[in-house]
Motif scaffolding. Structure first.
Motif, PDB file in Angstrom:
ATOM      1  N   ASP A 127       0.940  -1.248  -0.164  1.00  0.00           N
ATOM      2  CA  ASP A 127      -0.184  -0.017  -0.025  1.00  0.00           C
ATOM      3  C   ASP A 127       0.751   1.247  -0.156  1.00  0.00           C
ATOM      4  N   GLY A 128       2.049   1.271  -0.404  1.00  0.00           N
ATOM      5  CA  GLY A 128       2.948   2.431  -0.133  1.00  0.00           C
ATOM      6  C   GLY A 128       3.591   2.553   0.957  1.00  0.00           C
ATOM      7  N   GLU A 129       3.102   1.796   2.005  1.00  0.00           N
ATOM      8  CA  GLU A 129       3.836   1.839   3.461  1.00  0.00           C
ATOM      9  C   GLU A 129       4.114   0.599   3.864  1.00  0.00           C
ATOM     10  N   ASP A 130       3.442  -0.305   3.800  1.00  0.00           N
ATOM     11  CA  ASP A 130       3.821  -1.759   4.276  1.00  0.00           C
ATOM     12  C   ASP A 130       3.464  -2.714   3.089  1.00  0.00           C
ATOM     13  N   ASN A 163       6.328  -0.649  -3.538  1.00  0.00           N
ATOM     14  CA  ASN A 163       6.473   0.561  -2.718  1.00  0.00           C
ATOM     15  C   ASN A 163       7.651   1.381  -2.948  1.00  0.00           C
ATOM     16  N   THR A 164       8.805   0.803  -3.398  1.00  0.00           N
ATOM     17  CA  THR A 164       9.954   1.552  -3.574  1.00  0.00           C
ATOM     18  C   THR A 164       9.596   2.273  -5.187  1.00  0.00           C
ATOM     19  N   LEU A 165       8.855   1.835  -5.892  1.00  0.00           N
ATOM     20  CA  LEU A 165       8.802   2.340  -7.010  1.00  0.00           C
ATOM     21  C   LEU A 165       7.698   3.339  -7.092  1.00  0.00           C
ATOM     22  N   GLY A 166       6.877   3.521  -5.977  1.00  0.00           N
ATOM     23  CA  GLY A 166       5.840   4.411  -5.538  1.00  0.00           C
ATOM     24  C   GLY A 166       4.768   4.275  -6.413  1.00  0.00           C
ATOM     25  N   HIS A 167       4.186   2.800  -6.655  1.00  0.00           N
ATOM     26  CA  HIS A 167       3.207   2.602  -7.760  1.00  0.00           C
ATOM     27  C   HIS A 167       1.730   2.720  -7.084  1.00  0.00           C
ATOM     28  N   SER A 168       1.737   2.946  -5.823  1.00  0.00           N
ATOM     29  CA  SER A 168       0.343   3.190  -5.193  1.00  0.00           C
ATOM     30  C   SER A 168       0.174   4.792  -5.289  1.00  0.00           C
ATOM     31  N   GLU A 194      -2.830   6.395  -7.726  1.00  0.00           N
ATOM     32  CA  GLU A 194      -3.629   7.730  -6.978  1.00  0.00           C
ATOM     33  C   GLU A 194      -3.604   8.909  -7.933  1.00  0.00           C
ATOM     34  N   LEU A 195      -2.532   9.256  -8.546  1.00  0.00           N
ATOM     35  CA  LEU A 195      -2.009  10.277  -9.130  1.00  0.00           C
ATOM     36  C   LEU A 195      -2.869  10.161 -10.471  1.00  0.00           C
ATOM     37  N   ASN A 196      -2.903   9.050 -11.355  1.00  0.00           N
ATOM     38  CA  ASN A 196      -3.721   8.757 -12.470  1.00  0.00           C
ATOM     39  C   ASN A 196      -5.026   8.955 -12.245  1.00  0.00           C
ATOM     40  N   ALA A 197      -5.660   8.438 -11.097  1.00  0.00           N
ATOM     41  CA  ALA A 197      -6.989   8.343 -10.957  1.00  0.00           C
ATOM     42  C   ALA A 197      -7.319   9.861 -10.624  1.00  0.00           C
ATOM     43  N   THR A 198      -6.627  10.571 -10.092  1.00  0.00           N
ATOM     44  CA  THR A 198      -7.004  12.087 -10.029  1.00  0.00           C
ATOM     45  C   THR A 198      -7.037  12.708 -11.353  1.00  0.00           C
ATOM     46  N   ILE A 199      -5.960  12.385 -11.922  1.00  0.00           N
ATOM     47  CA  ILE A 199      -6.161  12.897 -13.543  1.00  0.00           C
ATOM     48  C   ILE A 199      -7.473  12.530 -14.280  1.00  0.00           C
ATOM     49  N   GLY A 200      -7.677  11.240 -14.085  1.00  0.00           N
ATOM     50  CA  GLY A 200      -8.957  10.622 -14.603  1.00  0.00           C
ATOM     51  C   GLY A 200     -10.011  11.239 -14.290  1.00  0.00           C
ATOM     52  N   ALA A 201     -10.181  11.489 -12.912  1.00  0.00           N
ATOM     53  CA  ALA A 201     -11.552  12.092 -12.232  1.00  0.00           C
ATOM     54  C   ALA A 201     -11.592  13.591 -12.667  1.00  0.00           C
ATOM     55  N   LYS A 228      -1.163  -2.919 -15.298  1.00  0.00           N
ATOM     56  CA  LYS A 228      -0.234  -4.065 -15.968  1.00  0.00           C
ATOM     57  C   LYS A 228       1.053  -3.764 -16.130  1.00  0.00           C
ATOM     58  N   ASP A 229       1.623  -2.525 -16.639  1.00  0.00           N
ATOM     59  CA  ASP A 229       2.843  -2.136 -16.716  1.00  0.00           C
ATOM     60  C   ASP A 229       3.567  -1.825 -15.371  1.00  0.00           C
ATOM     61  N   PHE A 230       2.946  -1.321 -14.232  1.00  0.00           N
ATOM     62  CA  PHE A 230       3.422  -1.528 -13.088  1.00  0.00           C
ATOM     63  C   PHE A 230       3.676  -2.754 -12.520  1.00  0.00           C
ATOM     64  N   GLU A 231       2.776  -3.877 -12.801  1.00  0.00           N
ATOM     65  CA  GLU A 231       3.224  -5.136 -12.402  1.00  0.00           C
ATOM     66  C   GLU A 231       4.588  -5.596 -13.003  1.00  0.00           C
ATOM     67  N   PHE A 232       4.739  -5.321 -14.357  1.00  0.00           N
ATOM     68  CA  PHE A 232       5.965  -5.713 -15.000  1.00  0.00           C
ATOM     69  C   PHE A 232       6.941  -5.014 -14.664  1.00  0.00           C
ATOM     70  N   GLU A 233       6.898  -3.987 -14.231  1.00  0.00           N
ATOM     71  CA  GLU A 233       7.881  -3.086 -13.694  1.00  0.00           C
ATOM     72  C   GLU A 233       8.428  -3.492 -12.166  1.00  0.00           C
ATOM     73  N   ALA A 234       7.344  -3.769 -11.478  1.00  0.00           N
ATOM     74  CA  ALA A 234       7.844  -4.475 -10.142  1.00  0.00           C
ATOM     75  C   ALA A 234       8.417  -5.937 -10.249  1.00  0.00           C
TER      76      ALA A 234
END
Length: 387
Positions: free
Chosen positions: A215-218, A246-251, A255-262, A293-299
């Motif tokens: 979740d970005g923290e744990d 977590n280290t890549l800041g995916h969460s 959320e940033l992408n969700a804000t842009i979409g909203a 999916k790209d975030f999953e590949f990156e992780a």
């Protein structure tokens, strides 16, 4: 009269039920209370060994990230976990069940300590700073950082707060003094902490699914996942993947992408005079999933580096994906909105392993390649594309 007739019919119905037919051997010779205590002790030891196993792997991964592959400043870590010898329950209360009284008796039977709310060492991670310093399981913590170990009903939480305040990025390199009681004798121990990537692992015991997430923290791992991925390499692969999220800041990125979409959807709602905001909600959901999916590949990609740096067999990373596919066969053929197919992820991991082999052959640092500067890792590798 009517109730009596119904009851008679009910009893007649029960009497016609099938009954067991085996002639069971007698167990009257066994001390059931003693066996119950043995089962309780086994359950306690199993929990300790489970936690030690999974946290040892996670500790090794965090310890070997290096500051260049951790998005936060490294912090000190001692490498041992504590428990609390729980206070006695109140037998005199009428609300206490027979089961609770039996559990209290079993706790007392273990006879760890004479006092209540004692902070003690549950386990020590092999090769950690605490292990090297000589901390042992069942050591009672008397003082740490010169502070008396808490002995209140919130002892564990108070102890963790002491660690949080004294083990920070600003205290890296500073020794930690611990006074322990071992077999009735006091012993001063000086620990030179390790420096690790500051994320915690939490075991989710009430989730029946085979699952892991961050979740970005744990990082979270369910008990069924630990039982299913029993091999050390498989567990390292799962943990490294979630650590990479977590280290890549995916969460944060989602959320940033969700804000842009909203925002984009909100503009469309305004133009269409749609007061319900349905397009904004849809835009937020689409934004959250757009690069999932790209975030999953990156992780996956970064996790191979984490595993390699920690000394595990990174060439076997794809085994984890095969085991998940064996459990959930549909994912071989149907990718979801958020995760790629396991065979696609396995292929990437195999190529990442070859990339690491090449870097080892040329004595290059084990750092992943990124197409552009990574704002979370402050990456210092070349500009070669990896995807």
């Amino acid at each position: 009269m009517k109730k009596t007739l119904l009851w008679a019919m009910y009893c007649a119905f029960l009497s016609s039920c099938a009954t067991p037919t085996a002639n069971l051997p007698s167990t009257m010779w066994y001390d059931k209370t003693e066996m119950r205590k043995q089962h309780y002790e086994y359950a306690q030891n199993y929990a300790v060994e489970r936690d030690k196993k999974i946290n040892t792997i996670f500790y090794n991964l965090k310890k070997n990230t290096g500051e260049e592959l951790c998005d936060r400043k490294l912090k000190p870590d001692l490498g041992f976990d504590v428990g609390v010898y729980l206070p006695k329950k109140h037998w005199w209360q009428f609300t206490v069940s027979q089961e609770a009284r039996e559990e209290e008796e079993d706790i007392k039977n273990l006879n760890y300590f004479d006092d209540e709310n004692v902070i003690y060492v549950r386990y020590v991670i092999k090769g950690s700073a605490a292990d090297k310093a000589g901390i042992k399981p069942m050591d009672r913590i008397v003082t740490i950082f010169g502070i008396a170990a808490p002995n209140t009903t919130d002892a564990k939480e108070d102890y963790e707060e002491i660690l949080k305040e004294n083990l920070t990025s600003s205290t890296v390199g500073m020794p930690v003094e611990v006074l322990v009681e071992r077999k009735g004798k006091l012993k001063n121990i000086t620990i030179k902490p390790d420096t690790v990537c500051p994320y915690n692992l939490k075991i989710v015991k009430d989730d029946p699914d085979i699952n892991a997430y961050a979740d970005g923290e744990d990082v979270y791992l369910t008990q069924p996942m630990i039982d299913y991925m029993q091999g050390e390499m498989e567990l390292a692969a799962v943990l490294a993947h979630e650590l990479a999220h977590n280290t890549l800041g995916h969460s944060e990125s989602k959320e940033l992408n969700a804000t842009i979409g909203a925002i984009a959807g909100g503009i469309l709602d305004g133009l269409a005079n749609n007061p319900g905001g349905s397009t904004a909600n849809m835009g937020a959901e689409l934004g959250r999933k757009i690069y999932s999916k790209d975030f999953e590949f990156e992780a996956d990609y970064l996790s191979v580096y984490y595993v390699a740096r920690a000394g595990y067999d990174y060439k076997q990373m794809s085994v984890m994906q095969k085991k998940l596919a064996a459990r959930y066969k549909d994912i071989i053929y149907f990718s979801t909105d958020t995760h790629p197919k396991p065979q696609e992820r396995s292929a990437l991991m195999l190529e990442a392993a070859k990339e690491i082999d090449m870097k080892k052959a040329f004595k290059e640092p084990l750092l992943p390649d990124f197409a552009k500067r990574n704002s979370h890792l402050e990456d210092k590798t070349d500009d070669a594309k990896w995807f």
